[in-house]
Motif scaffolding. Structure first.
Motif, short mmCIF file in Angstrom:
data_model
loop_
_atom_site.label_atom_id
_atom_site.label_comp_id
_atom_site.label_asym_id
_atom_site.label_seq_id
_atom_site.Cartn_x
_atom_site.Cartn_y
_atom_site.Cartn_z
N THR A 27 0.84 -1.20 0.00
CA THR A 27 0.00 0.00 0.00
C THR A 27 0.88 1.24 0.00
O THR A 27 1.81 1.34 0.80
N ALA A 28 0.56 2.18 -0.87
CA ALA A 28 1.26 3.46 -0.93
C ALA A 28 0.29 4.58 -0.58
O ALA A 28 -0.79 4.68 -1.17
N PHE A 29 0.66 5.39 0.42
CA PHE A 29 -0.12 6.58 0.75
C PHE A 29 0.41 7.75 -0.09
O PHE A 29 1.60 8.05 -0.07
N LEU A 30 -0.49 8.41 -0.82
CA LEU A 30 -0.16 9.63 -1.57
C LEU A 30 -0.93 10.77 -0.92
O LEU A 30 -2.17 10.83 -1.03
N VAL A 31 -0.21 11.65 -0.23
CA VAL A 31 -0.84 12.67 0.61
C VAL A 31 -0.70 14.05 0.00
O VAL A 31 0.40 14.45 -0.42
N ASP A 32 -1.80 14.76 -0.03
CA ASP A 32 -1.84 16.15 -0.51
C ASP A 32 -1.24 17.06 0.56
O ASP A 32 -1.81 17.24 1.64
N ALA A 33 -0.07 17.62 0.27
CA ALA A 33 0.58 18.54 1.21
C ALA A 33 0.61 19.96 0.65
O ALA A 33 1.50 20.75 0.97
N SER A 34 -0.36 20.28 -0.21
CA SER A 34 -0.42 21.63 -0.80
C SER A 34 -1.24 22.55 0.09
O SER A 34 -1.86 22.12 1.07
N VAL A 35 -1.27 23.83 -0.27
CA VAL A 35 -2.07 24.83 0.43
C VAL A 35 -3.12 25.36 -0.54
O VAL A 35 -2.77 25.81 -1.64
N PRO A 36 -4.40 25.31 -0.20
CA PRO A 36 -5.45 25.80 -1.10
C PRO A 36 -5.31 27.28 -1.42
O PRO A 36 -4.76 28.06 -0.62
N ALA A 37 -5.80 27.65 -2.58
CA ALA A 37 -5.72 29.05 -2.99
C ALA A 37 -6.75 29.91 -2.26
O ALA A 37 -6.52 31.09 -2.00
N ALA A 38 -7.90 29.30 -1.92
CA ALA A 38 -8.95 30.06 -1.24
C ALA A 38 -8.46 30.52 0.13
O ALA A 38 -7.95 29.70 0.91
N PRO A 39 -8.58 31.80 0.47
CA PRO A 39 -8.04 32.32 1.74
C PRO A 39 -8.57 31.59 2.97
O PRO A 39 -7.81 31.29 3.90
N ALA A 40 -9.86 31.29 3.00
CA ALA A 40 -10.43 30.65 4.18
C ALA A 40 -9.86 29.25 4.36
O ALA A 40 -9.50 28.84 5.48
N ALA A 41 -9.75 28.51 3.26
CA ALA A 41 -9.19 27.15 3.33
C ALA A 41 -7.71 27.19 3.67
O ALA A 41 -7.21 26.34 4.42
N ALA A 42 -6.99 28.19 3.13
CA ALA A 42 -5.57 28.31 3.42
C ALA A 42 -5.34 28.62 4.90
O ALA A 42 -4.38 28.12 5.52
N ALA A 43 -6.23 29.39 5.48
CA ALA A 43 -6.07 29.78 6.88
C ALA A 43 -6.21 28.59 7.82
O ALA A 43 -5.55 28.53 8.86
N ARG A 44 -7.05 27.62 7.47
CA ARG A 44 -7.23 26.47 8.35
C ARG A 44 -6.42 25.26 7.89
O ARG A 44 -6.58 24.15 8.42
N ARG A 45 -5.52 25.46 6.91
CA ARG A 45 -4.80 24.33 6.33
C ARG A 45 -3.95 23.60 7.37
O ARG A 45 -3.86 22.38 7.34
#
Length: 402
Positions: A27-45
């Motif tokens: 099993t391989a875990f592929l994890v999203d470690a990016s930061v969303p562009a939307a300010p609200a989502a980025a703030a709670r990232r």
């Protein structure tokens, strides 16, 4: 001859290491470690990623001890090679390492989902680390449903589809979307469909994420990919018959493709390999080999130019089959006798070759002069009689027998 014997022993030992080292599940875990562009989502990232890290770590530590696990992240600049990287290489006993490593990841960059998917598939290429015998799975944990660097999402879908298809049908995908924006969920659904995966699991509550991942790491028996092979005539149709692993060795310098196996089984020139599947007692498979590609002998072209008698040997021969040593066809019936003989030959003392051998192995080889060591190894590993010395005709017409 002493050198050949040493080489045979080394290759046989390596083959048995391979045989015993293939995990049931990888099993391989592929994890999203990016930061969303939307300010609200980025703030709670930061808080969101901490929840993902805890859930991935929990799932990894709950995996089976014999299962192989790995961790890869994506997120970064679009044209930067490091926008995806393997954090923990595949191997058994990696649960705690993955849990520690994923907690240390710091979110950053754009969502390079395309690079992550492509690299995760590539991680399963090659002979090592070994693929799982029963299942091979990439679990994508993402907070986005599209690639931030792709102007045309259809290109992402096509590339993912083509790479997954080339990797083989035994490679599975599972997608878990954590707090994916509603307008991006359709894109993640399309991506899952492109690689033949079930619909993604969309999760919004932190507490619900870990149970979903644990279920995907420990698949139910009916969810894990099972191999079925035709039963021999008269064999009882019952799931209570014991299962045994079986290996097909591609021990020839030529490129070769073997059909009749329930898993993909092929290799390129000068790249001996093997494939592995499971058979129940009483079941039977019929294997066929097709040899192709350039001559594995580095002097082959020169020999053909300078020796009118030279003929490259592309004929496939089988060892370890019901038909006996050096057969042109290969039928394998999983019998109790095969299993008991393999157990008896495991230490080499009772083996006809005086070294560890197995009847839970069949291998195909050729007798090209430059690759004859592979044929001898193939015979030794299956407890079979060694191939005969080849009769070589030299450029002046003399032969090796004169």
């Amino acid at each position: 001859m002493a050198l050949i014997a040493v080489i045979v022993l080394i290759l046989a030992a390596a083959a048995f290491f391979v045989y015993r080292s293939i995990p049931d599940h990888r099993t391989a875990f592929l994890v999203d470690a990016s930061v969303p562009a939307a300010p609200a989502a980025a703030a709670r990232r930061g808080a969101d990623f901490a929840a993902v890290a805890r859930a991935v770590g929990s799932a990894a530590q709950n995996a089976g001890n014999g299962d192989a696990l790995s961790l890869r992240r994506f997120g970064g600049d679009c044209d930067e090679p490091g926008n995806t990287s393997q954090v923990v290489r595949s191997g058994t006993g990696r649960g705690s390492e993955i849990a520690d490593s994923v907690r240390r990841l710091a979110p950053g960059g754009r969502a390079t989902l395309r690079s992550g998917i492509a690299a995760a598939i590539d991680d399963f290429d090659g002979l090592y680390p070994f693929r799982g015998e029963k299942s091979n799975r990439i679990i994508v944990v993402t907070s986005t449903g599209k690639d931030a660097c792709a102007s045309d999402q259809r290109a992402l879908l096509k590339e993912a589809h083509d790479k997954a298809k080339a990797a083989g049908l035994e490679l599975e995908f599972r997608f878990v979307g954590y707090r994916v924006p509603v307008d991006e969920r359709a894109g993640l659904n399309q991506l899952a469909a492109a690689v033949g995966a079930p619909a993604p699991s969309f999760v919004s509550a932190p507490g619900a994420l870990a149970p979903v991942l644990r279920k995907l790491v420990l698949p139910k028996e009916d969810e894990a990919r099972k191999v079925t092979v035709p039963s021999s005539p008269g064999a009882p149709e019952t799931s209570t018959r014991p299962e045994h692993p079986f290996v097909v060795g591609l021990s020839t310098g030529w490129a070769v493709t073997v059909t009749g196996t329930p898993v993909r089984c092929a290799t390129t020139t000068n790249a001996p390999t093997n494939c592995r599947f499971t058979m129940r007692e009483g079941e039977r498979v019929t294997l066929r080999a097709m040899v192709s590609g350039p001559n594995p002998n580095p002097m082959g072209d020169l020999a053909e130019q300078n020796n009118p008698y030279y003929r490259p040997n592309r004929t496939p021969y089988w060892y370890g089959c019901d038909e006996g040593s050096r057969s042109r066809t290969c039928t394998v019936t999983m019998t109790r006798e095969r299993v008991e003989t393999s157990e008896k030959w495991a230490d080499g003392a009772s083996s006809p070759t005086g070294m560890a051998a197995s009847r839970l192995l069949a291998c195909v080889t050729t007798e090209e002069t430059s690759e004859l060591t592979l044929a001898r190894t193939c015979a030794a590993m299956t407890g079979s009689e060694a191939p005969p010395e080849p009769r070589v005709t030299y450029a002046d017409g003399s032969t090796s027998e004169q």
